[in-house]
Design a protein around this motif. Structure first.
Motif, PDB file in Angstrom:
ATOM      1  N   GLY A 163       2.985  -9.518  15.875  1.00 55.27           N
ATOM      2  CA  GLY A 163       3.675  -9.140  14.654  1.00 55.27           C
ATOM      3  C   GLY A 163       4.105  -7.687  14.685  1.00 55.27           C
ATOM      4  N   THR A 164       4.269  -7.127  13.491  1.00 58.64           N
ATOM      5  CA  THR A 164       4.731  -5.743  13.397  1.00 58.64           C
ATOM      6  C   THR A 164       3.908  -4.959  12.380  1.00 58.64           C
ATOM      7  OG1 THR A 164       6.355  -6.295  11.685  1.00 58.64           O
ATOM      8  CG2 THR A 164       7.127  -6.357  13.960  1.00 58.64           C
ATOM      9  N   VAL A 165       3.794  -3.669  12.635  1.00 53.61           N
ATOM     10  CA  VAL A 165       3.250  -2.715  11.673  1.00 53.61           C
ATOM     11  C   VAL A 165       4.343  -1.676  11.492  1.00 53.61           C
ATOM     12  CG1 VAL A 165       1.471  -0.985  11.214  1.00 53.61           C
ATOM     13  CG2 VAL A 165       0.861  -3.108  12.386  1.00 53.61           C
ATOM     14  N   THR A 166       4.782  -1.493  10.247  1.00 51.01           N
ATOM     15  CA  THR A 166       5.900  -0.598   9.960  1.00 51.01           C
ATOM     16  C   THR A 166       5.465   0.491   8.992  1.00 51.01           C
ATOM     17  OG1 THR A 166       7.409  -2.479  10.165  1.00 51.01           O
ATOM     18  CG2 THR A 166       8.280  -0.515   9.103  1.00 51.01           C
ATOM     19  N   LEU A 167       5.822   1.731   9.304  1.00 51.00           N
ATOM     20  CA  LEU A 167       5.601   2.843   8.388  1.00 51.00           C
ATOM     21  C   LEU A 167       6.932   3.182   7.736  1.00 51.00           C
ATOM     22  CD1 LEU A 167       3.373   5.211  10.554  1.00 51.00           C
ATOM     23  CD2 LEU A 167       2.637   3.554   8.844  1.00 51.00           C
ATOM     24  N   VAL A 168       6.930   3.317   6.416  1.00 51.18           N
ATOM     25  CA  VAL A 168       8.119   3.734   5.680  1.00 51.18           C
ATOM     26  C   VAL A 168       7.936   5.208   5.348  1.00 51.18           C
ATOM     27  CG1 VAL A 168       9.540   3.367   3.629  1.00 51.18           C
ATOM     28  CG2 VAL A 168       8.427   1.409   4.743  1.00 51.18           C
ATOM     29  N   ILE A 169       8.923   6.017   5.742  1.00 51.80           N
ATOM     30  CA  ILE A 169       8.818   7.467   5.584  1.00 51.80           C
ATOM     31  C   ILE A 169       9.938   7.949   4.669  1.00 51.80           C
ATOM     32  CG2 ILE A 169       8.888   9.678   6.810  1.00 51.80           C
ATOM     33  CD1 ILE A 169       7.910   8.058   9.295  1.00 51.80           C
ATOM     34  N   ASP A 194       3.548  -1.409   6.073  1.00 50.52           N
ATOM     35  CA  ASP A 194       3.735  -2.858   5.993  1.00 50.52           C
ATOM     36  C   ASP A 194       3.190  -3.497   7.258  1.00 50.52           C
ATOM     37  OD1 ASP A 194       5.209  -2.805   3.571  1.00 50.52           O
ATOM     38  OD2 ASP A 194       7.042  -2.353   4.663  1.00 50.52           O
ATOM     39  N   LYS A 195       2.502  -4.633   7.084  1.00 49.39           N
ATOM     40  CA  LYS A 195       2.005  -5.397   8.233  1.00 49.39           C
ATOM     41  C   LYS A 195       2.505  -6.819   8.096  1.00 49.39           C
ATOM     42  CE  LYS A 195      -2.259  -7.226   8.972  1.00 49.39           C
ATOM     43  NZ  LYS A 195      -3.699  -7.275   9.163  1.00 49.39           N
ATOM     44  N   MET A 235       0.840  -1.177   0.000  1.00 50.94           N
ATOM     45  CA  MET A 235       0.000   0.000   0.000  1.00 50.94           C
ATOM     46  C   MET A 235       0.874   1.224   0.000  1.00 50.94           C
ATOM     47  SD  MET A 235      -1.953   1.697   3.064  1.00 50.94           S
ATOM     48  CE  MET A 235      -1.290   3.322   2.876  1.00 50.94           C
ATOM     49  N   ALA A 236       0.652   2.136  -0.875  1.00 51.83           N
ATOM     50  CA  ALA A 236       1.405   3.376  -0.887  1.00 51.83           C
ATOM     51  C   ALA A 236       0.424   4.522  -0.665  1.00 51.83           C
ATOM     52  CB  ALA A 236       2.128   3.549  -2.216  1.00 51.83           C
ATOM     53  N   ALA A 237       0.708   5.347   0.323  1.00 50.28           N
ATOM     54  CA  ALA A 237      -0.144   6.496   0.610  1.00 50.28           C
ATOM     55  C   ALA A 237       0.746   7.640   1.047  1.00 50.28           C
ATOM     56  CB  ALA A 237      -1.143   6.172   1.703  1.00 50.28           C
ATOM     57  N   THR A 238       0.516   8.813   0.502  1.00 53.35           N
ATOM     58  CA  THR A 238       1.319   9.966   0.888  1.00 53.35           C
ATOM     59  C   THR A 238       0.448  10.947   1.643  1.00 53.35           C
ATOM     60  OG1 THR A 238       0.880  11.081  -1.210  1.00 53.35           O
ATOM     61  CG2 THR A 238       2.864   9.737  -1.092  1.00 53.35           C
ATOM     62  N   LEU A 249      -4.009   2.476   9.072  1.00 49.97           N
ATOM     63  CA  LEU A 249      -3.145   2.221  10.219  1.00 49.97           C
ATOM     64  C   LEU A 249      -3.964   1.716  11.404  1.00 49.97           C
ATOM     65  CD1 LEU A 249      -0.422   2.294  11.624  1.00 49.97           C
ATOM     66  CD2 LEU A 249      -0.767   4.746  12.014  1.00 49.97           C
ATOM     67  N   ARG A 250      -5.088   2.362  11.674  1.00 52.88           N
ATOM     68  CA  ARG A 250      -5.959   1.910  12.763  1.00 52.88           C
ATOM     69  C   ARG A 250      -6.453   0.482  12.525  1.00 52.88           C
ATOM     70  NH1 ARG A 250      -7.648   5.805  16.370  1.00 52.88           N
ATOM     71  NH2 ARG A 250      -7.183   7.944  15.742  1.00 52.88           N
ATOM     72  N   MET A 251      -6.828   0.159  11.275  1.00 55.77           N
ATOM     73  CA  MET A 251      -7.311  -1.180  10.946  1.00 55.77           C
ATOM     74  C   MET A 251      -6.194  -2.210  11.131  1.00 55.77           C
ATOM     75  SD  MET A 251      -9.957  -2.928  10.066  1.00 55.77           S
ATOM     76  CE  MET A 251     -11.094  -1.805   9.315  1.00 55.77           C
ATOM     77  N   ALA A 252      -4.996  -1.898  10.672  1.00 55.57           N
ATOM     78  CA  ALA A 252      -3.866  -2.822  10.822  1.00 55.57           C
ATOM     79  C   ALA A 252      -3.589  -3.087  12.293  1.00 55.57           C
ATOM     80  CB  ALA A 252      -2.622  -2.253  10.137  1.00 55.57           C
ATOM     81  N   LEU A 253      -3.621  -2.051  13.110  1.00 53.17           N
ATOM     82  CA  LEU A 253      -3.356  -2.206  14.541  1.00 53.17           C
ATOM     83  C   LEU A 253      -4.477  -2.961  15.244  1.00 53.17           C
ATOM     84  CD1 LEU A 253      -1.921   1.331  15.327  1.00 53.17           C
ATOM     85  CD2 LEU A 253      -0.651  -0.825  15.224  1.00 53.17           C
ATOM     86  N   LYS A 254      -5.698  -2.769  14.793  1.00 53.83           N
ATOM     87  CA  LYS A 254      -6.844  -3.439  15.407  1.00 53.83           C
ATOM     88  C   LYS A 254      -6.854  -4.935  15.076  1.00 53.83           C
ATOM     89  CE  LYS A 254     -10.771  -1.214  15.537  1.00 53.83           C
ATOM     90  NZ  LYS A 254     -12.059  -0.608  15.154  1.00 53.83           N
ATOM     91  N   GLU A 255      -6.423  -5.295  13.866  1.00 53.97           N
ATOM     92  CA  GLU A 255      -6.506  -6.682  13.406  1.00 53.97           C
ATOM     93  C   GLU A 255      -5.352  -7.559  13.881  1.00 53.97           C
ATOM     94  OE1 GLU A 255      -6.634  -6.236   9.190  1.00 53.97           O
ATOM     95  OE2 GLU A 255      -8.794  -5.904   9.152  1.00 53.97           O
ATOM     96  N   ILE A 256      -4.212  -6.983  14.197  1.00 57.81           N
ATOM     97  CA  ILE A 256      -3.017  -7.785  14.475  1.00 57.81           C
ATOM     98  C   ILE A 256      -2.942  -8.166  15.954  1.00 57.81           C
ATOM     99  CG2 ILE A 256      -1.432  -5.873  14.935  1.00 57.81           C
ATOM    100  CD1 ILE A 256       0.596  -7.361  13.132  1.00 57.81           C
TER     101      ILE A 256
END
Length: 52
Positions: free
Chosen positions: A29-35, A44-45, A1-4, A19-26
């Motif tokens: 594991g890890t949730v990573t933001l690439v900046i 990335d999840k 997923m790419a979002a700016t 981001l909220r959905m990824a955190l709610k579902e996991i």
């Protein structure tokens, strides 16, 4: 997923929702933001499944 985002440090509505959905579902594991240049360009999840 790419979002700016429009401004550095401010999340777009779509990115915040994802981001909220990824955190709610996991559970494990890890949730990573690439900046890049102060903007979020990727989310990335990676989920681990624990077998007992």
């Amino acid at each position: 997923m790419a979002a700016t985002t429009e401004q550095p440090g401010k999340l777009s509505e779509e990115l915040e929702q994802r981001l909220r959905m990824a955190l709610k579902e996991i559970r494990f594991g890890t949730v990573t933001l690439v900046i890049q240049d102060g903007k979020v360009i990727q989310l990335d999840k990676s989920e681990k499944i624990r077998i007992q």
